[in-house]
Enzyme design. Structure first.
Site, PDB file in Angstrom:
ATOM      1  N   GLU A 166       0.821  -1.211   0.000  1.00  0.00           N
ATOM      2  CA  GLU A 166       0.000   0.000   0.000  1.00  0.00           C
ATOM      3  C   GLU A 166       0.857   1.263   0.000  1.00  0.00           C
ATOM      4  O   GLU A 166       1.776   1.372   0.808  1.00  0.00           O
ATOM      5  CB  GLU A 166      -0.918  -0.001   1.231  1.00  0.00           C
ATOM      6  CG  GLU A 166      -2.010   1.036   1.161  1.00  0.00           C
ATOM      7  CD  GLU A 166      -3.055   0.847   2.258  1.00  0.00           C
ATOM      8  OE1 GLU A 166      -4.243   0.915   1.958  1.00  0.00           O
ATOM      9  OE2 GLU A 166      -2.659   0.617   3.409  1.00  0.00           O
ATOM     10  N   GLY A 216       1.228  -0.363  11.048  1.00  0.00           N
ATOM     11  CA  GLY A 216       0.709  -1.148  12.157  1.00  0.00           C
ATOM     12  C   GLY A 216       0.289  -2.510  11.663  1.00  0.00           C
ATOM     13  O   GLY A 216       0.611  -3.530  12.261  1.00  0.00           O
ATOM     14  N   ALA A 217      -0.425  -2.515  10.537  1.00  0.00           N
ATOM     15  CA  ALA A 217      -0.901  -3.769   9.945  1.00  0.00           C
ATOM     16  C   ALA A 217      -1.445  -3.460   8.557  1.00  0.00           C
ATOM     17  O   ALA A 217      -1.614  -2.305   8.183  1.00  0.00           O
ATOM     18  CB  ALA A 217      -1.981  -4.407  10.818  1.00  0.00           C
ATOM     19  N   GLU A 224      -4.398  -5.029   5.547  1.00  0.00           N
ATOM     20  CA  GLU A 224      -5.600  -5.850   5.442  1.00  0.00           C
ATOM     21  C   GLU A 224      -5.639  -6.799   4.265  1.00  0.00           C
ATOM     22  O   GLU A 224      -6.715  -7.086   3.729  1.00  0.00           O
ATOM     23  CB  GLU A 224      -6.822  -4.934   5.375  1.00  0.00           C
ATOM     24  CG  GLU A 224      -6.959  -4.114   4.090  1.00  0.00           C
ATOM     25  CD  GLU A 224      -6.343  -2.737   4.131  1.00  0.00           C
ATOM     26  OE1 GLU A 224      -6.696  -1.894   3.291  1.00  0.00           O
ATOM     27  OE2 GLU A 224      -5.491  -2.496   5.019  1.00  0.00           O
ATOM     28  N   ASN A 225      -4.525  -7.346   3.833  1.00  0.00           N
ATOM     29  CA  ASN A 225      -4.546  -8.281   2.704  1.00  0.00           C
ATOM     30  C   ASN A 225      -5.567  -9.383   2.970  1.00  0.00           C
ATOM     31  O   ASN A 225      -5.469 -10.089   3.977  1.00  0.00           O
ATOM     32  CB  ASN A 225      -3.162  -8.917   2.526  1.00  0.00           C
ATOM     33  CG  ASN A 225      -2.047  -7.909   2.663  1.00  0.00           C
ATOM     34  OD1 ASN A 225      -1.982  -6.933   1.953  1.00  0.00           O
ATOM     35  ND2 ASN A 225      -1.157  -8.165   3.623  1.00  0.00           N
ATOM     36  N   GLU A 264      -8.312  -4.395  10.976  1.00  0.00           N
ATOM     37  CA  GLU A 264      -7.973  -5.086   9.732  1.00  0.00           C
ATOM     38  C   GLU A 264      -9.099  -6.031   9.300  1.00  0.00           C
ATOM     39  O   GLU A 264      -9.357  -6.195   8.104  1.00  0.00           O
ATOM     40  CB  GLU A 264      -6.665  -5.862   9.893  1.00  0.00           C
ATOM     41  CG  GLU A 264      -5.477  -5.018  10.320  1.00  0.00           C
ATOM     42  CD  GLU A 264      -5.274  -3.781   9.473  1.00  0.00           C
ATOM     43  OE1 GLU A 264      -5.467  -3.848   8.242  1.00  0.00           O
ATOM     44  OE2 GLU A 264      -4.910  -2.734  10.040  1.00  0.00           O
ATOM     45  N   HIS A 319     -11.765  -4.318   7.427  1.00  0.00           N
ATOM     46  CA  HIS A 319     -11.361  -4.051   6.049  1.00  0.00           C
ATOM     47  C   HIS A 319     -11.777  -5.163   5.080  1.00  0.00           C
ATOM     48  O   HIS A 319     -11.862  -4.928   3.872  1.00  0.00           O
ATOM     49  CB  HIS A 319      -9.839  -3.906   5.968  1.00  0.00           C
ATOM     50  CG  HIS A 319      -9.334  -2.532   6.212  1.00  0.00           C
ATOM     51  ND1 HIS A 319      -9.837  -1.424   5.571  1.00  0.00           N
ATOM     52  CD2 HIS A 319      -8.320  -2.075   7.002  1.00  0.00           C
ATOM     53  CE1 HIS A 319      -9.168  -0.354   5.970  1.00  0.00           C
ATOM     54  NE2 HIS A 319      -8.252  -0.717   6.839  1.00  0.00           N
ATOM     55  N   GLU A 364     -10.466   3.371   5.427  1.00  0.00           N
ATOM     56  CA  GLU A 364      -9.725   3.588   6.677  1.00  0.00           C
ATOM     57  C   GLU A 364     -10.576   4.198   7.784  1.00  0.00           C
ATOM     58  O   GLU A 364     -10.461   3.813   8.949  1.00  0.00           O
ATOM     59  CB  GLU A 364      -8.493   4.460   6.414  1.00  0.00           C
ATOM     60  CG  GLU A 364      -7.438   3.798   5.548  1.00  0.00           C
ATOM     61  CD  GLU A 364      -6.922   2.466   6.099  1.00  0.00           C
ATOM     62  OE1 GLU A 364      -7.197   2.140   7.259  1.00  0.00           O
ATOM     63  OE2 GLU A 364      -6.241   1.758   5.343  1.00  0.00           O
TER      64      GLU A 364
END
Length: 876
Positions: free
Chosen positions: A134, A289-290, A292-293, A324, A327, A346
């Site tokens: 991203e 932080g993370a 969302e794949n 996540e 998402h 987001e």
């Protein structure tokens, strides 16, 4: 690199021309291990894209950032890579109605956390890979059309070194060992390894595809649920981390939160989780932080706690897991068309993370953390010169990268919290359900969401959107209380103000709370009225005749997004009785308001730190307490007049030690005060105590000085010249891990030596050999508040190098350097003038770079105003 910064106009033109039917991507990652090719290492990437063109004969381009391209084949025609590939784009001419493009390339492993990141664990030499894309770094791993609205299904195949496991978005299976998955052009030897083939994904955007590979420690579980139609949903769960972190990995708690979240979202969204399995990887040197794949969520490994942490850390991890997970619907199933509407994923995920945390997990007070911590991020961002509407104007990918900010996340989430109050929770959730079903696997804009909310709520969303999503800036709300002759409220009004730069006055739904002390001294609410505040002055009906309050809280229960102000009576009450407020959310809101007043130079920094010293020891909410510690430290370092810093620092350290000794032995409050004491320690006695706690000659009952706390104590000791390089080497020998190495690097750069500062500067500015994590650690150690004189010469050097850094480095490293090395501790008028001079002389610099410098300039100017306010208070 020319063409690397894709513009919105280019993306729209390409989306109007092309539609993508599918990708097949084969990656050979065996070069990740062994002696290999040296640095930079590369891996083979072969991509086949099937796509259609609406105007046969037209031209377009594919995206790829790679050192070399071996071959390009379009519809059976071999194209000359030297002619069609410019380093970031592949020109595609004379397209047919239906096309097939195959690109064979050598792509580079990353050390910046962008693309295919390669990490070598210093503890055992094991190599770990993962991807992070991203907003647009999938093109560093395979050829594609890198924009969110050209969705397609993907089939990935990965050849990994022997003994490794590979994961991707779809379920994977290991094909026969030793089979050559990627034929080597021009011959070449065969190398052993395993081929992993993954199930085809649903149509998703390029930036949420993912590959993770390596000797990860992997734990499994499963989630089952019977859906409303009677069908049984089964989701395989997995969680992984480096082998070195396995002893600390509390996968059971990760799975607990995951299952609670899946239950919550299934109950509220009425749309089954659409992506098959659900893996979660905690990976090293992560920039975010993370991410969302779908089916393969990645997190920074710092969410695996090596030492004792407070419940605020576990709450934060749970919030990220749920963010996540949200998402999967908001962002993955339905994706914004372009980065202008980044908030569509987001803001919703940020809101839903807390919404689910409160509704499904043990963290029932998560809205307090949201009010105190997330909103502080939003308030700061919304007062910067770079503030923007929640729906932003994103011209290109550099703009997009910088818009992952406090507006898009925390303000957007705050606005959605208001929206739920405005339309009602049932209408909001029904709107979400219709949104998913109507736009599944598609792309949307602002109007698509507003239309379903208008349907479900019956409200006109246009005016609300214009006020809250399409304008920038934060309003201030102040109570005005008029008393009658009997001392009762004759009229209570709310005054609304806006900044000159963003004069919009918005409609606010607020709760106004009245507080008085009880006979036993508690400060409690005795009246509450909800009201719609509009315009510069609103009279609040329903409070006339009430007893005179000692405190008026105009955004009680945190219903709206605003800066809360106090009348004189309320402020005087807080100065004397803030700790007596019994409601933890009301306390958090008051602390937040007082901090905003400090940043706005309305409350002297010394007064804020005095309030912390007086009342923070009574704070029950550990997350609020840790935020107070951070604010108090910032008040001392940035907003306190220079002549008052030494005294203020000593008072904070004394107060921290007093609360540390008074805290319940072994409690999380004791741990929080211990860390704050380390941050504030600067006197000879405080530093001597830290040294004693490290070597065991001093103890505090119940305080376990574990490895993470040891490093926290070592940094101030190093910065003040008490711990030297030998001590740090010995500590690394105790903690010879990747985490220990990052701590050591930070401490090494913190040493009070001109030679050390020169070396640290050169490692970050003149060389690109450090990984992103070590760049971050070196910058953190370099810039010590106790070493203002030592780092003063680097202010001028900073302005001389940042444009070159921005041009030569990846955007992530560029952001880290420009933000991290800005001379914020050289808080003098001369530094402000130098910043203005650079901005004037570099009017044509990259807009994203100018934005970073403008933001740093604003922080500096705000600090100087705060110091003036504090200095004036010193003479009162």
């Amino acid at each position: 690199m020319p063409g690397e910064n894709l513009s919105r106009d280019e993306a729209r033109e390409r989306a109007a021309l092309l539609s993508v039917d599918g990708y097949e991507v084969s990656l050979d990652l065996r070069s990740a291990v062994g002696e290999g090719q040296g640095e930079p290492r590369t891996f083979r990437s072969v991509t086949t894209i099937r796509f259609r063109c609406g105007e046969p004969g037209a031209s377009s381009f594919a995206d790829l950032v790679a050192p070399t391209v071996t071959s390009v084949t379009l519809n059976g025609r071999d194209l000359d890579p030297g002619q069609v590939f410019d380093g970031s784009r592949i020109t595609l001419e004379d397209l047919a109605a239906e096309n097939e493009l195959t690109v064979d390339a050598q792509c580079a492993y990353s050390r910046t956390g962008e693309g295919m990141h390669r990490f070598v664990d210093p503890e055992d030499g094991e190599v770990y890979l993962y991807t992070q894309y991203e907003p647009a770094d999938a093109r560093r791993v395979f050829a594609n059309f890198e924009q969110p609205d050209l969705k397609a299904p993907y089939r990935f195949e990965v050849r990994a070194p022997e003994g490794w496991t590979a994961w991707s978005n779809g379920a994977g299976e290991l094909i026969q060992e030793g089979r050559e998955a990627l034929p080597q052009k021009g011959g070449g030897g065969r190398r052993a390894g395993g081929v992993w083939r993954f199930a085809e994904t649903k149509p998703i955007s390029t930036y949420i595809t993912c590959v993770v590979a390596g000797p990860y420690h992997y734990v499994t579980d499963s989630y089952e649920r019977v859906l409303d139609d009677g069908t049984k949903l089964e989701i395989p769960l997995g969680a992984m981390c480096r082998k070195g972190l396995a002893p600390h990995f509390d996968a059971d708690d990760v799975f607990l939160i995951t299952k609670q979240g899946l239950d919550f979202f299934h109950e509220h969204f009425d749309y089954p989780y659409p992506f098959g399995k659900y893996d979660q990887a905690f990976v090293p040197e992560y920039n975010l932080g993370a991410m969302e794949n779908p089916g393969m969520v990645t997190f920074r490994e710092e969410y695996i706690f090596r030492g004792k942490v407070t419940q605020a850390s576990y709450e934060g991890r749970a919030n990220t897991i749920l963010h996540e997970m949200a998402h999967m619907w908001f962002g993955d199933l339905v994706t914004m068309e372009w980065w202008d509407d980044l908030w569509l994923k987001e803001s919703f995920a940020d809101f839903m993370g807390t919404f689910a945390n409160v509704g499904a997990t043990r963290f029932g007070n998560a809205w307090i953390t949201f009010a105190n911590r997330r909103k502080a991020w939003a308030y700061r961002a919304d007062q910067l010169p770079s503030t923007h509407p929640v729906t932003a104007d994103i011209r290109d990918l550099q703009d997009a990268k910088l818009n992952f900010d406090g507006i898009t996340y925390a303000k957007g989430a705050s606005v959605l919290k208001q929206l739920v109050a405005y339309v009602g929770q049932d209408a909001f959730l029904e709107g979400a359900r219709r949104y998913f079903k109507r736009h599944a696997y598609g792309n949307t804009r602002l109007g698509d969401l507003l239309s379903v909310l208008a349907e479900t709520s019956g409200r006109d969303m246009t005016a609300w959107s214009r006020s809250w999503l399409q304008t920038a800036g934060v309003n201030s709300l102040t109570p005005q209380v008029l008393l009658d002759a009997d001392g009762r409220i004759a009229e209570l009004a709310v005054l609304q103000e806006a900044a000159e730069s963003h004069p919009e006055l918005r409609p606010h739904r607020v709760a106004v709370g009245l507080y008085r002390r009880t006979p036993v001294g508690d400060l409690e609410r005795y009246a509450r009225v909800e009201a719609d505040v509009e315009g510069p002055r609103t009279v609040v009906d329903g409070l006339a005749g009430a007893e005179a309050p000692e405190l008026v809280l105009v955004n009680d229960d945190d219903l709206t997004y605003c800066k809360t102000r106090f009348d004189e009576t309320s402020l005087a009450t807080l100065r004397e009785h803030l700790g007596a407020l019994t409601d933890p959310l009301a306390r958090a809101l008051c602390w937040s308001a007082l901090w905003n007043m400090t940043r706005d130079a309305l409350l002297p920094a010394r007064d804020f730190t005095a309030l912390v010293l007086r009342f923070a020891g009574r704070e029950s909410e550990i997350g609020v307490l840790q935020m107070l510690h951070a604010w108090a430290e910032s008040a001392l370092l940035h907003y306190t007049a220079p002549e008052g810093r030494a005294t203020g620092g000593a008072l904070l350290a004394e107060g921290a030690l007093r609360e540390l000794r008074a805290a319940e032995p072994g409690s999380e409050h004791q741990l929080a005060w211990a860390r704050f004491f380390a941050h504030t320690a600067g006197t000879e006695s405080a530093l001597a105590l830290l040294k004693g706690l490290l070597d065991g000659t001093e103890t505090i009952p119940g305080l376990e000085v574990d490895q993470e706390l040891r490093w926290a104590f070592l940094e101030p000791l190093t910065a003040h010249g008490i711990a030297d390089e030998r001590v740090l080497a010995d500590e690394l020998a105790r903690d010879d891990t990747a985490s220990g190495k990052r701590h050591q690097v930070r401490c090494l750069a913190a040493r009070p030596s001109a030679a050390v500062k020169a070396q640290a500067w050169a490692q970050v500015v003149e060389s690109d050999t450090l990984s992103n994590a070590l760049v971050e650690a070196t910058i953190a150690g370099f810039d010590q508040p106790s070493q203002r004189e030592l780092t003063a010469p680097y202010a001028e050097k900073y302005f001389a190098v940042i444009e070159r850094i921005w041009q030569e480095r990846s955007i992530q490293i560029g952001m880290d350097v420009v933000r991290g090395l800005f001379p914020s501790f050289q808080d003098r008028r001369e530094t402000l003038d130098a910043t203005d001079a650079w901005l004037t002389a570099h009017a044509d610099a990259a807009p994203a770079l100018r934005r970073l410098v403008l933001e740093a300039r604003d922080d500096l100017a705000r600090a100087l105003r705060g110091q003036e306010c504090d200095a004036a208070a010193a003479g009162r």
